[in-house]
Scaffold this motif. Structure first.
Motif, short mmCIF file in Angstrom:
data_model
loop_
_atom_site.label_atom_id
_atom_site.label_comp_id
_atom_site.label_asym_id
_atom_site.label_seq_id
_atom_site.Cartn_x
_atom_site.Cartn_y
_atom_site.Cartn_z
N PHE A 1 0.85 -1.19 0.00
CA PHE A 1 0.00 0.00 0.00
C PHE A 1 0.88 1.24 0.00
O PHE A 1 1.76 1.38 0.84
N GLU A 2 0.63 2.14 -0.94
CA GLU A 2 1.36 3.41 -1.02
C GLU A 2 0.57 4.46 -0.24
O GLU A 2 -0.45 4.95 -0.70
N VAL A 3 1.04 4.79 0.94
CA VAL A 3 0.34 5.74 1.80
C VAL A 3 0.40 7.13 1.17
O VAL A 3 1.48 7.63 0.85
N GLY A 4 -0.75 7.71 0.97
CA GLY A 4 -0.83 9.06 0.41
C GLY A 4 -0.77 9.13 -1.11
O GLY A 4 -0.81 10.22 -1.67
N GLY A 5 -0.65 7.99 -1.77
CA GLY A 5 -0.62 7.98 -3.24
C GLY A 5 0.53 8.82 -3.78
O GLY A 5 1.64 8.77 -3.27
N ASP A 6 0.26 9.59 -4.81
CA ASP A 6 1.28 10.41 -5.45
C ASP A 6 1.83 11.49 -4.51
O ASP A 6 2.98 11.90 -4.64
N ASP A 7 1.01 11.96 -3.58
CA ASP A 7 1.45 13.00 -2.64
C ASP A 7 2.40 12.46 -1.58
O ASP A 7 3.23 13.19 -1.03
N GLY A 8 2.25 11.19 -1.24
CA GLY A 8 3.08 10.60 -0.20
C GLY A 8 2.60 10.97 1.20
O GLY A 8 1.46 11.40 1.40
#
Length: 174
Positions: A29-36
């Motif tokens: 899972f990428e926390v925060g997506g593109d924003d991080g």
């Protein structure tokens, strides 16, 4: 003496399969997506908890935090509630942190930077164990930043399982 080793070899093969096969369907899972992992805008202070509540986290999954000049901490529920960063269970500030979800239960994440947690940079993840009921029916496609499966093909997982199951036969001739 070989008869005494058979149960042990079989147990080891089953455990190896359980460990190797579990990773085959793990999700990163990428926390925060593109924003991080960033301080959310004032109008979106619940961003991370809303995102976490839309995902199903299983033992063996990974949450990945990407950030700059910040940190990520695992803390107790009390420290999460008070945004206290003084006694973390886990701390990282390398800008690229992966946390393996290795046990069922609730995990509390906060930023360790002063004021960031109070402004909404915190998240609660509920991890489900292997005996959990099946997930609800699929919902509409998730927005950017949702879970992306770890790229382990089904064929590879099947091959690993086949080798692990054949191990007792190969090793001790069961």
């Amino acid at each position: 003496m070989a008869n005494h080793l058979r149960p042990l070899a079989l147990l080891l093969a089953v455990l190896a399969c359980a460990l190797l096969c579990r990773r085959a369907d793990a999700t990163a899972f990428e926390v925060g997506g593109d924003d991080g992992w960033v301080v959310p805008p004032a109008s979106d202070g619940g961003r991370y908890n809303q995102w976490a509540s839309k995902n199903r986290f299983l033992v063996g999954d990974i949450v990945h935090f990407k950030y700059k000049e910040d940190s990520v901490m695992v803390v107790t529920e009390a420290d999460y509630d008070s945004c206290s960063a003084s006694h973390p269970i886990f701390f990282s500030n390398n800008g690229d942190t992966e946390v393996a979800l290795d046990h069922p239960g609730t995990i509390y994440f906060i930023s360790g930077e002063t004021g960031h947690c109070e402004r909404g940079q915190r998240m609660v993840v509920k991890v489900v164990g292997p005996d959990a009921p099946p997930p609800a029916p699929p919902s509409p496609p998730a927005p950017t930043g949702a879970a992306a499966p770890v790229t382990t093909s089904g064929a590879l997982a099947g091959a690993i399982a086949a080798v692990a199951m054949a191990l007792p036969v190969i090793v001790i001739g069961v």
